[in-house]
Design a protein around this motif. Structure first.
Motif: not given
Length: 617
Positions: A208-218
């Protein structure tokens, strides 16, 4: 459980503030590495980690490993947010006597299970914990490992990745903080998440690739990890080092340093907070492995019977596994040589094949030990050197693991020097709190294997390839720290101290010398560490000269162990050392011992020379 994004973001900012404050109070530390991963940690503790901080030994607790151990301010800030630490203790970070060391260790913090800080070790140890949950405990806890992107350059990470994929460890999630910057500058792949994703996918991981500063995405990534079946999951999170403080964001040269103006940084981050996180409690669970207290029946052999100590090890380990349900065995794809195959056949559910990946072999043993199992990990003595850093860190962790190296010394014969463990005694003697054992016969081996199960710290047993005659009875006892005086008399002119294969050579030499009127005392120093100081000192007083004979390099082995008995200021006896000083080639075992000058003939010749030159009484 924290329910909304605003709360998670507030927790993340608090973690950043407290990381900055802790490093500032210490005047050292890694706040920028902590700040990049703060959102990841906030989501974990706020939504996904199941953990009872009042019961760190709860069998249902999730396991969390901070593989990027230098980001310890973040870990301690999370403990404070969970109510496990006070703000006052947080600010004792890195002080002498503080529980909050520069890199976390289990010595004083019950929520830290293994020491980290030597990068590339967290995921391999996490694999061991996940194996325990999946195959042994059968409890649905999850293992979370927070890694840094720099450490993904370590080969041990990919040993772990392949092992986890092969074992389908869907209870394991690696979270990688891809913040682009290492210690001295950019990492190899910087923010190219695909470079890491391709590798993990190749080893059978769900990615899973994600934006580590977007808490909803994490949060969504963690939910996806929890719902993935049959595969371990890696969350590759793109982050910014120093996140939240403009002067520190993505800036080189700040690694391992407190921020230049911590007060201004705290203000920029929104100031002090005191948010408390209600970490989710684990479900009720109980450990499934009851320790069997059956009587241990070790194999028995006839005196004079030829049995290799590696074979005796395998037999004893299988017997120990029958008597104790908490004993597990691991091997580095040489079980037919180390003889762990005996255990595998009798207890297949407690045997772990680690293949030729010695770092993962030791790391898995550490992870299993952290879950309460008693691991015996085996490979050739020479190949354990590849895992030395894992052994070193296991000692820092206070892990109780048993390592067994077979095919030690030149006595293995024709295989040549690449297969000969000639430095292993030195390696393990140097490990803090270690026990080092080197048996010479089958009954001695069996007794020592059984004793290892009750020892603390790192225990190492050295076994030999070739058959050796049984010289001890089945009821003989071999206490740790002891030795056996095999020959002694009032007219002894010197003492030969041997261990393992050289014990038999020493006895043969002593018999030949006795026929010539030269009486020689022989000591079997099977416990190389701790060493039997009293027996050695008594022998020195009575004979005046000690000759050590070892199938090992002269540095750090038996000779140095004997010398340790005389480091209290008392007079040091004459000490003669016979050891492997050349680079061996291929030859028969007998030829190897002779070429190294550690066979019976060489021992006798050295003794005669000492007598002729008047160097012994």
């Amino acid at each position: 459980m924290t329910n909304n994004s605003d709360q998670l973001e507030a927790i993340a900012q608090q973690l950043r503030v407290d990381s900055v404050r802790a490093a500032a109070a210490a005047g050292s530390g890694h706040p920028t590495s902590s700040m990049s991963a703060a959102d990841l940690m906030a989501v974990l503790i706020g939504r996904h980690l199941h953990y009872d901080f009042d019961r760190p030994d709860h069998p249902g607790n999730d396991r969390f490993i901070l593989s990027k151990g230098h980001a310890s301010p973040l870990l301690y800030a999370a403990y404070k947010a969970a109510g496990a630490l006070t703000d006052h203790e947080l600010l004792t970070f890195r002080e002498q006597g503080s529980r909050l060391e520069g890199h976390p260790t289990p010595r004083a913090l019950p929520w830290v299970e293994v020491a980290t800080g030597s990068l590339g070790q967290g995921l391999p140890v996490g694999v061991g914990m996940a194996l325990s949950g999946k195959r042994l405990d059968r409890i649905p806890f999850r293992v979370w490992v927070l890694c840094g992107d720099s450490e993904l350059a370590e080969g041990s990470v990919w040993e772990a990745a392949e092992h986890a994929g092969y074992e389908h460890l869907d209870n394991l999630t690696a979270v990688v903080d891809v913040n682009r910057l290492g210690q001295r500058g950019p990492t190899r792949h910087e923010w190219q998440l695909s470079a890491y994703a391709d590798r993990f996918r190749a080893f059978g991981w769900h990615v899973v690739e994600t934006d580590g500063h977007d808490v909803d995405a994490v949060d969504r990534a963690c939910l996806e990890a929890g719902s993935t079946v049959g595969q371990p999951t890696v969350i590759l999170a793109r982050t910014v080092k120093g996140r939240g403080v403009a002067s520190a964001e993505n800036r080189e040269g700040l690694h391992g340093k407190p921020l230049p103006d911590p007060e201004a940084a705290v203000e920029e981050l929104g100031g002090m907070r005191d948010v408390r996180v209600e970490v989710r409690r684990p479900a009720a669970a109980r450990t499934m492995h009851a320790v069997r207290s059956g009587h241990l029946e070790l194999p028995r052999h006839a005196l004079g019977e030829a049995v290799a100590t590696r074979t005796a090890y395998g037999q004893a380990l299988a017997a120990l596994g029958t008597a104790r349900g908490d004993v597990v065995a691991l091997d580095g794809e040489v079980g037919d040589s180390t003889r762990t195959e005996y255990f595998a056949k009798e207890h297949p559910d407690r045997f772990f094949e680690c293949y030729i990946a010695e770092q993962q072999l030791v790391a898995a043993a550490v992870g299993l030990a952290a879950r309460g199992w008693v691991p015996y990990a085996s490979t050739f003595a020479a190949f354990l050197t590849r895992a030395h850093d894992f052994v070193r860190m296991a000692a820092v962790s206070g892990a109780d693991i048993n390592l067994v190296g077979s095919h030690a010394g030149v006595a293995i014969g024709q295989d040549g020097p690449s297969q000969m463990g000639l430095e292993d005694l030195a390696l393990f003697r140097a490990v803090h709190g270690s026990t080092v054992l080197y048996p010479c016969d089958a009954h001695q081996t069996g007794q020592l294997v059984a004793s290892m199960a009750g020892l603390d710290g790192i225990s190492y047993l050295r076994t030999s390839r070739g058959d050796a005659p049984v010289i001890y009875g089945p009821d003989e006892r071999f206490p740790i720290g002891g030795s056996k005086v095999l020959r002694a008399g009032d007219t002894d002119r010197l003492t030969v101290v041997a261990a393992g294969v050289t014990v038999h050579e020493a006895l043969t030499a002593a018999e030949a010398l006795d026929r010539e009127g030269i009486a020689v005392r022989v000591i079997d120093l099977y416990s190389v560490k701790p060493v039997d100081r009293r027996t050695l000192r008594d022998a020195a007083e009575r004979t005046g000269c000690l000759m050590t004979v070892e199938d090992h390099r002269e540095q750090g082995g038996l000779g140095d162990a004997v010398l340790d008995a005389f480091t209290d200021g008392r007079p040091v006896p004459r000490l003669v050392r016979l050891a492997v000083r050349t680079m061996p080639g291929s030859a028969s075992p007998e030829e190897q011992l002779q070429a190294a000058g550690i066979d019976a003939e060489s021992i006798a010749a050295a003794a005669r020379l000492l007598v002729e030159e008047g160097m012994v009484r």
